[in-house]
Design a protein around this motif. Structure first.
Motif, PDB file in Angstrom:
ATOM      1  N   ILE A 104      -1.773   2.108  -5.019  1.00 45.99           N
ATOM      2  CA  ILE A 104      -1.368   3.503  -4.824  1.00 45.99           C
ATOM      3  C   ILE A 104      -2.594   4.369  -4.584  1.00 45.99           C
ATOM      4  O   ILE A 104      -3.507   4.417  -5.402  1.00 45.99           O
ATOM      5  CB  ILE A 104      -0.589   4.014  -6.055  1.00 45.99           C
ATOM      6  CG1 ILE A 104       0.604   3.090  -6.342  1.00 45.99           C
ATOM      7  CG2 ILE A 104      -0.138   5.453  -5.843  1.00 45.99           C
ATOM      8  CD1 ILE A 104       1.288   3.358  -7.654  1.00 45.99           C
ATOM      9  N   TYR A 105      -2.583   5.036  -3.444  1.00 42.86           N
ATOM     10  CA  TYR A 105      -3.645   5.960  -3.068  1.00 42.86           C
ATOM     11  C   TYR A 105      -3.115   7.381  -3.216  1.00 42.86           C
ATOM     12  O   TYR A 105      -2.162   7.768  -2.550  1.00 42.86           O
ATOM     13  CB  TYR A 105      -4.089   5.720  -1.621  1.00 42.86           C
ATOM     14  CG  TYR A 105      -4.735   4.375  -1.418  1.00 42.86           C
ATOM     15  CD1 TYR A 105      -6.113   4.242  -1.452  1.00 42.86           C
ATOM     16  CD2 TYR A 105      -3.969   3.241  -1.198  1.00 42.86           C
ATOM     17  CE1 TYR A 105      -6.715   3.000  -1.264  1.00 42.86           C
ATOM     18  CE2 TYR A 105      -4.551   2.000  -1.017  1.00 42.86           C
ATOM     19  CZ  TYR A 105      -5.930   1.892  -1.053  1.00 42.86           C
ATOM     20  OH  TYR A 105      -6.510   0.663  -0.881  1.00 42.86           O
ATOM     21  N   ASP A 106      -3.732   8.140  -4.102  1.00 40.86           N
ATOM     22  CA  ASP A 106      -3.358   9.529  -4.367  1.00 40.86           C
ATOM     23  C   ASP A 106      -4.347  10.402  -3.597  1.00 40.86           C
ATOM     24  O   ASP A 106      -5.492  10.563  -4.001  1.00 40.86           O
ATOM     25  CB  ASP A 106      -3.432   9.788  -5.871  1.00 40.86           C
ATOM     26  CG  ASP A 106      -3.176  11.225  -6.234  1.00 40.86           C
ATOM     27  OD1 ASP A 106      -2.615  11.964  -5.408  1.00 40.86           O
ATOM     28  OD2 ASP A 106      -3.538  11.611  -7.363  1.00 40.86           O
ATOM     29  N   CYS A 107      -3.913  10.944  -2.470  1.00 41.18           N
ATOM     30  CA  CYS A 107      -4.809  11.668  -1.566  1.00 41.18           C
ATOM     31  C   CYS A 107      -4.771  13.165  -1.828  1.00 41.18           C
ATOM     32  O   CYS A 107      -3.724  13.737  -2.130  1.00 41.18           O
ATOM     33  CB  CYS A 107      -4.425  11.384  -0.118  1.00 41.18           C
ATOM     34  SG  CYS A 107      -4.652   9.648   0.316  1.00 41.18           S
ATOM     35  N   ALA A 108      -5.938  13.780  -1.678  1.00 42.49           N
ATOM     36  CA  ALA A 108      -6.073  15.222  -1.890  1.00 42.49           C
ATOM     37  C   ALA A 108      -5.218  15.989  -0.894  1.00 42.49           C
ATOM     38  O   ALA A 108      -5.057  15.578   0.253  1.00 42.49           O
ATOM     39  CB  ALA A 108      -7.531  15.627  -1.752  1.00 42.49           C
TER      40      ALA A 108
ATOM     41  N   LYS B 199       0.859  -1.178   0.000  1.00 37.32           N
ATOM     42  CA  LYS B 199       0.000   0.000   0.000  1.00 37.32           C
ATOM     43  C   LYS B 199       0.899   1.231   0.000  1.00 37.32           C
ATOM     44  O   LYS B 199       1.753   1.387   0.868  1.00 37.32           O
ATOM     45  CB  LYS B 199      -0.876  -0.017   1.245  1.00 37.32           C
ATOM     46  CG  LYS B 199      -1.865   1.091   1.346  1.00 37.32           C
ATOM     47  CD  LYS B 199      -2.705   0.894   2.608  1.00 37.32           C
ATOM     48  CE  LYS B 199      -3.802   1.897   2.726  1.00 37.32           C
ATOM     49  NZ  LYS B 199      -4.604   1.668   3.946  1.00 37.32           N
ATOM     50  N   VAL B 200       0.721   2.088  -1.011  1.00 38.74           N
ATOM     51  CA  VAL B 200       1.509   3.310  -1.145  1.00 38.74           C
ATOM     52  C   VAL B 200       0.545   4.485  -1.071  1.00 38.74           C
ATOM     53  O   VAL B 200      -0.410   4.549  -1.840  1.00 38.74           O
ATOM     54  CB  VAL B 200       2.278   3.347  -2.490  1.00 38.74           C
ATOM     55  CG1 VAL B 200       3.051   4.637  -2.629  1.00 38.74           C
ATOM     56  CG2 VAL B 200       3.171   2.134  -2.625  1.00 38.74           C
ATOM     57  N   ILE B 201       0.794   5.390  -0.133  1.00 37.78           N
ATOM     58  CA  ILE B 201      -0.083   6.549   0.032  1.00 37.78           C
ATOM     59  C   ILE B 201       0.717   7.804  -0.307  1.00 37.78           C
ATOM     60  O   ILE B 201       1.764   8.051   0.282  1.00 37.78           O
ATOM     61  CB  ILE B 201      -0.632   6.624   1.465  1.00 37.78           C
ATOM     62  CG1 ILE B 201      -1.373   5.335   1.797  1.00 37.78           C
ATOM     63  CG2 ILE B 201      -1.542   7.831   1.620  1.00 37.78           C
ATOM     64  CD1 ILE B 201      -1.741   5.184   3.237  1.00 37.78           C
ATOM     65  N   VAL B 202       0.213   8.554  -1.289  1.00 39.97           N
ATOM     66  CA  VAL B 202       0.891   9.776  -1.729  1.00 39.97           C
ATOM     67  C   VAL B 202       0.155  10.965  -1.103  1.00 39.97           C
ATOM     68  O   VAL B 202      -1.021  11.181  -1.383  1.00 39.97           O
ATOM     69  CB  VAL B 202       0.906   9.884  -3.264  1.00 39.97           C
ATOM     70  CG1 VAL B 202       1.624  11.137  -3.711  1.00 39.97           C
ATOM     71  CG2 VAL B 202       1.547   8.644  -3.878  1.00 39.97           C
ATOM     72  N   VAL B 203       0.861  11.694  -0.237  1.00 41.17           N
ATOM     73  CA  VAL B 203       0.270  12.844   0.443  1.00 41.17           C
ATOM     74  C   VAL B 203       1.193  14.049   0.298  1.00 41.17           C
ATOM     75  O   VAL B 203       2.392  13.903   0.045  1.00 41.17           O
ATOM     76  CB  VAL B 203       0.006  12.569   1.945  1.00 41.17           C
ATOM     77  CG1 VAL B 203      -1.039  11.498   2.136  1.00 41.17           C
ATOM     78  CG2 VAL B 203       1.284  12.184   2.659  1.00 41.17           C
ATOM     79  N   GLY B 204       0.636  15.224   0.468  1.00 38.34           N
ATOM     80  CA  GLY B 204       1.420  16.450   0.394  1.00 38.34           C
ATOM     81  C   GLY B 204       0.500  17.644   0.210  1.00 38.34           C
ATOM     82  O   GLY B 204      -0.723  17.500   0.163  1.00 38.34           O
ATOM     83  N   ASP B 205       1.078  18.801   0.087  1.00 42.05           N
ATOM     84  CA  ASP B 205       0.307  20.034  -0.091  1.00 42.05           C
ATOM     85  C   ASP B 205      -0.454  20.015  -1.414  1.00 42.05           C
ATOM     86  O   ASP B 205      -0.083  19.306  -2.365  1.00 42.05           O
ATOM     87  CB  ASP B 205       1.225  21.252  -0.061  1.00 42.05           C
ATOM     88  CG  ASP B 205       1.823  21.497   1.319  1.00 42.05           C
ATOM     89  OD1 ASP B 205       1.210  21.054   2.309  1.00 42.05           O
ATOM     90  OD2 ASP B 205       2.897  22.100   1.394  1.00 42.05           O
ATOM     91  N   ALA B 206      -1.503  20.825  -1.469  1.00 45.38           N
ATOM     92  CA  ALA B 206      -2.318  20.934  -2.686  1.00 45.38           C
ATOM     93  C   ALA B 206      -1.514  21.583  -3.808  1.00 45.38           C
ATOM     94  O   ALA B 206      -0.743  22.517  -3.574  1.00 45.38           O
ATOM     95  CB  ALA B 206      -3.571  21.750  -2.406  1.00 45.38           C
ATOM     96  N   GLY B 207      -1.677  21.064  -5.028  1.00 43.94           N
ATOM     97  CA  GLY B 207      -1.099  21.690  -6.215  1.00 43.94           C
ATOM     98  C   GLY B 207       0.383  21.465  -6.436  1.00 43.94           C
ATOM     99  O   GLY B 207       0.991  22.169  -7.230  1.00 43.94           O
ATOM    100  N   VAL B 208       0.988  20.477  -5.761  1.00 42.63           N
ATOM    101  CA  VAL B 208       2.434  20.263  -5.917  1.00 42.63           C
ATOM    102  C   VAL B 208       2.787  19.193  -6.941  1.00 42.63           C
ATOM    103  O   VAL B 208       3.962  18.995  -7.232  1.00 42.63           O
ATOM    104  CB  VAL B 208       3.113  19.944  -4.561  1.00 42.63           C
ATOM    105  CG1 VAL B 208       2.979  21.101  -3.608  1.00 42.63           C
ATOM    106  CG2 VAL B 208       2.557  18.665  -3.966  1.00 42.63           C
TER     107      VAL B 208
END
Length: 87
Positions: free
Chosen positions: A68-72, A13-22
């Motif tokens: 892969i989960y691409d989180c807002a 499980k791969v979770i991609v997180v970070g600030d908006a618009g990057v």
């Protein structure tokens, strides 16, 4: 190993997180398409998008499945994103 799962060595499980618009979604799409698709225009992710990528293990018949989960990145989705991290 059951016959339905033969060849799958590992599921991650791969979770991609970070600030908006990057560019989180752009990176995920590039990785998923092996570099053949770069989104010129996009809609900001609302909630969480999911893609699955299989990667063959060199010199074997096995694959690794990446979920892969691409989180807002917007703070309004913070509670929703945390649900994907804890499961």
């Amino acid at each position: 190993m059951s016959s339905a799962n033969f060849g799958v060595l590992l599921r991650c499980k791969v979770i991609v997180v970070g600030d908006a618009g990057v560019g989180k979604s752009a990176i995920v799409q590039m990785f998923h398409s092996k570099g053949s698709h770069y989104p010129r225009q996009y809609n900001m992710t609302t909630g969480c998008d999911f893609v699955m990528k299989e990667i063959k293990v060199p010199e074997s018949d096995y694959t690794v499945e990446l979920h892969i989960y691409d989180c807002a990145g917007q703070s309004v989705f913070k509670d929703l994103t945390s649900q994907y991290v804890t499961k």
